[in-house]
Design a protein around this motif. Structure first.
Motif, PDB file in Angstrom:
ATOM      1  N   ASN A 104       0.857  -1.393  -0.038  1.00 12.31           N
ATOM      2  CA  ASN A 104      -0.031   0.211  -0.084  1.00 12.31           C
ATOM      3  C   ASN A 104       0.687   1.247  -0.042  1.00 12.31           C
ATOM      4  O   ASN A 104       0.241   2.551   0.167  1.00 12.31           O
ATOM      5  CB  ASN A 104      -1.244   0.027   0.961  1.00 12.31           C
ATOM      6  CG  ASN A 104      -1.930  -1.053   1.192  1.00 12.31           C
ATOM      7  OD1 ASN A 104      -2.594  -1.534   0.028  1.00 12.31           O
ATOM      8  ND2 ASN A 104      -2.513  -1.595   1.987  1.00 12.31           N
ATOM      9  N   SER A 147      -8.607   2.254  -3.769  1.00 12.57           N
ATOM     10  CA  SER A 147      -8.694   2.914  -2.249  1.00 12.57           C
ATOM     11  C   SER A 147      -8.224   4.403  -2.480  1.00 12.57           C
ATOM     12  O   SER A 147      -8.350   5.051  -1.258  1.00 12.57           O
ATOM     13  CB  SER A 147      -7.529   1.954  -1.422  1.00 12.57           C
ATOM     14  OG  SER A 147      -6.192   2.213  -2.167  1.00 12.57           O
ATOM     15  N   ARG A 165      -9.706   4.577   1.680  1.00  9.49           N
ATOM     16  CA  ARG A 165      -8.361   3.485   1.807  1.00  9.49           C
ATOM     17  C   ARG A 165      -8.585   2.158   2.731  1.00  9.49           C
ATOM     18  O   ARG A 165      -8.714   1.117   2.341  1.00  9.49           O
ATOM     19  CB  ARG A 165      -7.346   4.228   1.866  1.00  9.49           C
ATOM     20  CG  ARG A 165      -5.991   3.248   2.086  1.00  9.49           C
ATOM     21  CD  ARG A 165      -4.844   3.985   2.537  1.00  9.49           C
ATOM     22  NE  ARG A 165      -4.366   4.898   1.202  1.00  9.49           N
ATOM     23  CZ  ARG A 165      -3.697   4.811   0.290  1.00  9.49           C
ATOM     24  NH1 ARG A 165      -3.042   3.242   0.290  1.00  9.49           N
ATOM     25  NH2 ARG A 165      -3.193   5.486  -0.432  1.00  9.49           N
ATOM     26  N   ASN A 176      -9.170  -1.529   0.914  1.00 13.87           N
ATOM     27  CA  ASN A 176      -8.474  -2.611   1.147  1.00 13.87           C
ATOM     28  C   ASN A 176      -8.699  -3.887   1.831  1.00 13.87           C
ATOM     29  O   ASN A 176      -8.515  -4.909   1.592  1.00 13.87           O
ATOM     30  CB  ASN A 176      -7.120  -2.221   1.792  1.00 13.87           C
ATOM     31  CG  ASN A 176      -6.224  -1.016   0.971  1.00 13.87           C
ATOM     32  OD1 ASN A 176      -6.438  -0.882  -0.145  1.00 13.87           O
ATOM     33  ND2 ASN A 176      -5.489  -0.080   1.556  1.00 13.87           N
ATOM     34  N   GLU A 228      -9.225  -7.519   0.181  1.00  9.90           N
ATOM     35  CA  GLU A 228      -8.405  -8.659   1.177  1.00  9.90           C
ATOM     36  C   GLU A 228      -9.738  -9.769   1.288  1.00  9.90           C
ATOM     37  O   GLU A 228      -9.303 -11.106   1.227  1.00  9.90           O
ATOM     38  CB  GLU A 228      -7.770  -8.122   2.113  1.00  9.90           C
ATOM     39  CG  GLU A 228      -6.802  -9.388   2.738  1.00  9.90           C
ATOM     40  CD  GLU A 228      -5.813  -9.826   2.068  1.00  9.90           C
ATOM     41  OE1 GLU A 228      -5.705 -11.072   2.070  1.00  9.90           O
ATOM     42  OE2 GLU A 228      -5.198  -9.292   1.305  1.00  9.90           O
TER      43      GLU A 228
END
Length: 495
Positions: A161, A405, A464, A468, A472
């Motif tokens: 990231n 993000s 963000r 993320n 995931e």
């Protein structure tokens, strides 16, 4: 390529996995959908013989060639002398070379400049030189998806990231991902300076490039049935045959009695590698594939000790999908038609041509189509693909895209990105109703529920951290629900 559980990971190597759910492009740029005659076997190769005739053919057509190129020379001179701005002669020459290759209308024939040709050679040799990180374009930045274990990027402290803002003082905002990757990659022991951004804070870091080995084979025993070994082949490059043999031997030593081989999402690579690996499964003297050049009869490649002495004879299946192309299809055709190994998954890509690479007098090269290849039984699968023996599809959510993000998604937003967000939430079993492409109250409630379950700030807004976490979670869902892999396990357990 859909990931499988518990793949072994080795230090300082990286798998060429393609995460379906996130559209990640990695720094390891592979030989997309190409079978290349970079290597030859002891068996004669029609493509090699054709290449040997190029010089003679050029001599015979020289007067005709000079006449045809007169207009090219004239156009070059006119632009160089009369264009209203100063012209770089090298740009005109490179444009002419690119245009000549493009004029054929063949997506697999292209002019490669010095940087592209070097990258192609590195990739097919099973390593590249650079910093060692998986990256993707994220708005005006290049996002570090993951530094490769043991790579210069990891040792320099780069983290998932992190955002790359500039490369050697050049902003990446207007660069394509490929252009950015080309700048980041470079010779071993050279340095690259990156302007990074992490959690809103900027910092500059200098990284010394190194050689990064690329692992094209991953393997493990099935978590629930240790009698089944799993071997994933992600590319066909120079070391791949040895990696496959090592995987088979290691899994045999661990007690594997049945095998799943997997070329889903494998775009191809070297012809010789495809022949060597196909040879493992096919008895000597039996056909592996055929190739056919212009005006020639098909040439049949047969299994032979010159391609390797290792033979495999345990129960096995091969997983394929629409991303299995070129060299992957050669393997699929060989094991299906000459070794009676069942194919499970979805119809392959359908890329049935062969390319060669020839150096030009400058630093560039031309990659061109030199012929077509046929399966062992003589079928040309181009634009048709190879149909599996057992059809099996992945869940629809495996094709969902990454959630950006860098963007903010909130109540009232209307877009295709919001439609994708709603689909991700639905796949993760958070109810959004019939929200479609609208960020509705139902979407907001679903986001809040997700944030609460994942210890995130509960505000119903996707930024963000939430984006993320959603990506995931979706990636984990795909890993845990590989229906094609489970179909293969069920088939082998019934044998």
């Amino acid at each position: 390529m859909e990931q499988e559980p518990s793949h072994d990971k080795k230090a300082k190597k990286v798998s060429l996995l393609i995460y379906i759910c996130s559209m990640i492009t990695v720094l390891i740029i592979g030989v997309g959908g190409t079978v290349l005659f970079f290597e030859t076997t002891d068996q004669p190769s029609p493509a090699t013989e054709e290449a040997a005739l190029v010089q003679d053919s050029a001599e015979e057509t020289k007067p005709e060639l000079e006449a045809d190129l007169q207009q090219v020379s004239e156009l070059y001179s006119v632009l160089l002398a009369n264009y209203f701005e100063e012209v770089d002669p090298a740009v005109l020459v490179e444009g002419a070379l690119e245009g000549m290759a493009d004029a054929l209308g063949d997506p697999y024939t292209e002019y490669l400049d010095a940087g592209q040709s070097t990258s192609l050679q590195q990739d097919t040799q099973g390593e590249f030189e650079g910093i060692g990180a998986e990256v993707m374009k994220e708005g005006e930045f290049v996002l570090i998806v993951s530094p490769i274990e043991g790579s210069p990027a990891e040792e320099a402290g780069l983290q998932a990231n992190d955002l790359i803002k500039e490369i050697d003082d050049e902003p990446v905002a207007e660069l394509s991902l490929q252009e950015a990757v080309a700048i980041i990659r470079g010779p071993k022991d050279s340095e690259v300076e990156l302007l990074m951004q992490r959690a809103g804070e900027e910092f500059t870091i200098t990284i010394t490039r190194d050689s990064i080995p690329v692992e094209s084979v991953n393997y493990n025993l099935d978590e629930n049935d240790p009698s089944i070994g799993y071997v994933q082949i992600t590319n066909f490059n120079s070391p791949t045959y040895d990696e496959v043999v090592n995987a088979i031997n290691d899994l045999n030593d661990q007690g594997a009695e049945k095998f799943i081989f997997d070329v889903r999402g494998n775009p191809g690579g070297l012809l010789n590698s495809a022949l060597q690996i196909s040879n493992i499964f096919v008895e000597d003297g039996q056909p592996l594939m055929q190739s056919q050049g212009r005006g020639e009869e098909p040439y049949v490649y047969v299994a032979d000790e010159s391609l390797g002495s290792v033979k495999f004879n345990k129960p096995a299946v091969l997983l394929i999908n629409e991303g299995s192309a070129s060299a992957s299809e050669i393997l699929a055709g060989a094991v299906s038609e000459s070794a009676s190994i069942p194919l499970i998954g979805q119809t392959t890509f359908g890329k049935g041509t062969i390319q060669n690479v020839a150096p030009l007098s400058g630093e560039g090269e031309i990659k061109y189509t030199t012929g077509k290849w046929l399966t062992a039984e003589g079928e040309w699968i181009n634009e048709k693909g190879i149909v599996p023996d057992i059809e099996s599809a992945m869940p629809e959510y495996q094709s969902l895209l990454i959630i950006n993000s860098e963007q903010t998604y909130q109540l009232g937003d209307v877009s295709q990105e919001v439609a994708n967000l709603n689909a991700v939430l639905k796949a993760l079993e958070f109810k959004t109703g019939e929200s479609g492409n609208v960020f509705t109250e139902n979407t907001k409630t679903a986001v809040e529920d997700f944030q609460s379950e994942n210890d995130l700030e509960v505000n119903g807004i996707v930024t963000r951290a939430t984006a993320n976490a959603l990506v995931e979670a979706l990636r984990t869902l795909i890993e845990e629900n590989d229906t094609q892999y489970q179909e293969a396990v069920n088939y082998l357990q019934d044998q």
